[in-house]
Design a protein around this motif. Structure first.
Motif, PDB file in Angstrom:
ATOM      1  N   ASP A 124       0.826  -1.203   0.000  1.00 36.92           N
ATOM      2  CA  ASP A 124       0.000   0.000   0.000  1.00 36.92           C
ATOM      3  C   ASP A 124       0.859   1.251   0.000  1.00 36.92           C
ATOM      4  N   THR A 125       0.451   2.228  -0.815  1.00 36.12           N
ATOM      5  CA  THR A 125       1.115   3.530  -0.867  1.00 36.12           C
ATOM      6  C   THR A 125       0.039   4.611  -0.940  1.00 36.12           C
ATOM      7  N   PRO A 126       0.417   5.873  -0.775  1.00 37.56           N
ATOM      8  CA  PRO A 126      -0.552   6.958  -0.947  1.00 37.56           C
ATOM      9  C   PRO A 126      -1.162   7.018  -2.349  1.00 37.56           C
ATOM     10  N   LEU A 127      -0.520   6.381  -3.336  1.00 44.24           N
ATOM     11  CA  LEU A 127      -1.054   6.358  -4.701  1.00 44.24           C
ATOM     12  C   LEU A 127      -1.966   5.167  -4.949  1.00 44.24           C
ATOM     13  N   GLY A 128      -1.922   4.179  -4.066  1.00 44.00           N
ATOM     14  CA  GLY A 128      -2.646   2.924  -4.250  1.00 44.00           C
ATOM     15  C   GLY A 128      -1.691   1.761  -4.060  1.00 44.00           C
ATOM     16  N   ARG A 129      -2.129   0.554  -4.454  1.00 44.01           N
ATOM     17  CA  ARG A 129      -1.295  -0.650  -4.289  1.00 44.01           C
ATOM     18  C   ARG A 129      -0.247  -0.705  -5.391  1.00 44.01           C
ATOM     19  N   CYS A 130       0.993  -0.643  -4.988  1.00 47.61           N
ATOM     20  CA  CYS A 130       2.128  -0.770  -5.907  1.00 47.61           C
ATOM     21  C   CYS A 130       2.638  -2.198  -5.838  1.00 47.61           C
ATOM     22  N   GLY A 131       3.464  -2.562  -6.791  1.00 50.35           N
ATOM     23  CA  GLY A 131       4.062  -3.885  -6.807  1.00 50.35           C
ATOM     24  C   GLY A 131       5.571  -3.800  -6.858  1.00 50.35           C
ATOM     25  N   ILE A 132       6.196  -4.877  -6.419  1.00 50.30           N
ATOM     26  CA  ILE A 132       7.650  -4.958  -6.439  1.00 50.30           C
ATOM     27  C   ILE A 132       8.037  -6.405  -6.688  1.00 50.30           C
ATOM     28  N   LEU A 151       3.696   0.636 -10.649  1.00 48.16           N
ATOM     29  CA  LEU A 151       2.787   1.638 -10.100  1.00 48.16           C
ATOM     30  C   LEU A 151       1.371   1.087 -10.138  1.00 48.16           C
ATOM     31  N   PRO A 152       0.475   1.650  -9.328  1.00 43.92           N
ATOM     32  CA  PRO A 152      -0.891   1.126  -9.269  1.00 43.92           C
ATOM     33  C   PRO A 152      -1.616   1.190 -10.611  1.00 43.92           C
ATOM     34  N   GLU A 153      -2.367   0.151 -10.869  1.00 41.94           N
ATOM     35  CA  GLU A 153      -3.281   0.110 -12.010  1.00 41.94           C
ATOM     36  C   GLU A 153      -4.664   0.523 -11.494  1.00 41.94           C
ATOM     37  N   VAL A 154      -5.709   0.272 -12.261  1.00 40.69           N
ATOM     38  CA  VAL A 154      -7.070   0.637 -11.874  1.00 40.69           C
ATOM     39  C   VAL A 154      -7.454   0.024 -10.533  1.00 40.69           C
ATOM     40  N   ASP A 155      -7.038  -1.222 -10.322  1.00 47.07           N
ATOM     41  CA  ASP A 155      -7.322  -1.899  -9.068  1.00 47.07           C
ATOM     42  C   ASP A 155      -6.190  -2.880  -8.756  1.00 47.07           C
ATOM     43  N   GLU A 156      -6.236  -3.438  -7.559  1.00 52.00           N
ATOM     44  CA  GLU A 156      -5.189  -4.351  -7.092  1.00 52.00           C
ATOM     45  C   GLU A 156      -5.026  -5.561  -8.010  1.00 52.00           C
ATOM     46  N   ARG A 157      -6.130  -6.105  -8.465  1.00 54.30           N
ATOM     47  CA  ARG A 157      -6.081  -7.287  -9.328  1.00 54.30           C
ATOM     48  C   ARG A 157      -5.281  -6.995 -10.599  1.00 54.30           C
ATOM     49  N   ARG A 158      -5.503  -5.832 -11.188  1.00 57.21           N
ATOM     50  CA  ARG A 158      -4.793  -5.485 -12.424  1.00 57.21           C
ATOM     51  C   ARG A 158      -3.320  -5.169 -12.160  1.00 57.21           C
ATOM     52  N   THR A 159      -3.045  -4.578 -11.023  1.00 52.40           N
ATOM     53  CA  THR A 159      -1.644  -4.315 -10.675  1.00 52.40           C
ATOM     54  C   THR A 159      -0.888  -5.629 -10.559  1.00 52.40           C
ATOM     55  N   LEU A 160      -1.468  -6.585  -9.852  1.00 56.42           N
ATOM     56  CA  LEU A 160      -0.833  -7.886  -9.695  1.00 56.42           C
ATOM     57  C   LEU A 160      -0.732  -8.612 -11.038  1.00 56.42           C
ATOM     58  N   TRP A 210       7.231  21.023 -20.936  1.00 61.60           N
ATOM     59  CA  TRP A 210       6.126  20.182 -21.380  1.00 61.60           C
ATOM     60  C   TRP A 210       6.230  18.886 -20.597  1.00 61.60           C
ATOM     61  N   SER A 211       5.117  18.352 -20.167  1.00 65.98           N
ATOM     62  CA  SER A 211       5.136  17.189 -19.277  1.00 65.98           C
ATOM     63  C   SER A 211       5.763  15.960 -19.898  1.00 65.98           C
ATOM     64  N   GLY A 212       5.697  15.838 -21.209  1.00 62.98           N
ATOM     65  CA  GLY A 212       6.142  14.584 -21.828  1.00 62.98           C
ATOM     66  C   GLY A 212       5.103  13.516 -21.525  1.00 62.98           C
ATOM     67  N   GLY A 213       5.385  12.314 -21.893  1.00 63.93           N
ATOM     68  CA  GLY A 213       4.456  11.225 -21.634  1.00 63.93           C
ATOM     69  C   GLY A 213       4.733  10.576 -20.296  1.00 63.93           C
ATOM     70  N   PHE A 214       3.884   9.624 -19.972  1.00 58.37           N
ATOM     71  CA  PHE A 214       4.093   8.815 -18.774  1.00 58.37           C
ATOM     72  C   PHE A 214       3.284   7.546 -18.963  1.00 58.37           C
ATOM     73  N   SER A 215       3.963   6.409 -18.916  1.00 60.29           N
ATOM     74  CA  SER A 215       3.326   5.147 -19.295  1.00 60.29           C
ATOM     75  C   SER A 215       2.538   4.485 -18.165  1.00 60.29           C
ATOM     76  N   ALA A 216       2.610   5.012 -16.957  1.00 57.83           N
ATOM     77  CA  ALA A 216       1.860   4.423 -15.846  1.00 57.83           C
ATOM     78  C   ALA A 216       0.370   4.714 -15.989  1.00 57.83           C
ATOM     79  N   HIS A 217      -0.453   3.918 -15.303  1.00 60.99           N
ATOM     80  CA  HIS A 217      -1.889   4.169 -15.278  1.00 60.99           C
ATOM     81  C   HIS A 217      -2.119   5.607 -14.797  1.00 60.99           C
ATOM     82  N   GLY A 218      -2.966   6.310 -15.467  1.00 59.98           N
ATOM     83  CA  GLY A 218      -3.230   7.700 -15.127  1.00 59.98           C
ATOM     84  C   GLY A 218      -2.378   8.669 -15.927  1.00 59.98           C
ATOM     85  N   GLY A 219      -1.379   8.138 -16.630  1.00 56.20           N
ATOM     86  CA  GLY A 219      -0.544   8.946 -17.514  1.00 56.20           C
ATOM     87  C   GLY A 219       0.045  10.167 -16.840  1.00 56.20           C
TER      88      GLY A 219
END
Length: 177
Positions: free
Chosen positions: A9-17, A29-38, A147-156
């Motif tokens: 658990d993190t302030p952003l949601g469930r992260c993985g390692i 980094l967190p996806e939409v939900d824990e199941r998708r992150t895993l 310019w922000s550039g892109g970001f490939s994590a959920h939420g971009g």
């Protein structure tokens, strides 16, 4: 150190390692939900099973959590297993890891530091494939003119803004880019 993966658990949601014998092999980094992150973590590391993290991985998680709580942390002490990564990407990741929390650089600045000022897009591709988000802080790299550039994590880009907002000590997002 044995190998495995887990969520935390993190302030952003469930992260993985994920980790192996020589250090971290990836973070998620967190996806939409824990199941998708895993699921995403398992797709990247199908040979790894969920496990309790050994002490070095627990220490890495603690450092990541501190950073995501807004504490200035240098995550360069976290050992990464970079086997199989290309030399160019490793150079990009090393430069990104040297950027202090709350600061940013541009893709072009990293390309110039690598000795190839025309390689800004290649820097962006390497960061887009970064297997260690947060630990290799690709969110600290912006495009030209802030310019922000892109970001490939959920939420971009919104996730990128959140990370920079946390690291900047809560400055308004409009000040970031």
């Amino acid at each position: 150190m044995k190998q495995g993966l887990c969520l935390f658990d993190t302030p952003l949601g469930r992260c993985g390692i994920a980790w192996g014998e020589r250090g971290l092999v990836g973070t998620q980094l967190p996806e939409v939900d824990e199941r998708r992150t895993l699921a995403r973590l398992r797709r990247r590391y199908p040979e790894l099973q969920e496990a309790l993290p050994p002490e070095p991985v627990s220490a890495a998680i603690d450092s990541i959590l501190a950073l995501l709580r807004g504490e200035p942390r240098d995550l360069r002490e976290i050992v990464l297993d970079t086997a199989g990564l290309q030399a160019f990407a490793l150079g990009v990741y090393e430069l990104a890891r040297a950027i202090p929390p709350g600061q940013t650089r541009t893709y072009g600045e990293l390309a110039t530091a690598l000795g190839d000022p025309g390689a800004a897009r290649a820097v962006g591709r390497a960061l887009g494939a970064n297997p260690f988000p947060i630990v290799v802080p690709c969110h600290r790299i912006l495009g030209a003119g802030d310019w922000s550039g892109g970001f490939s994590a959920h939420g971009g880009v919104e996730t990128k803004k959140k990370l920079l907002f946390i690291e900047s000590g809560g400055r308004g997002q409009q000040e970031l880019f």
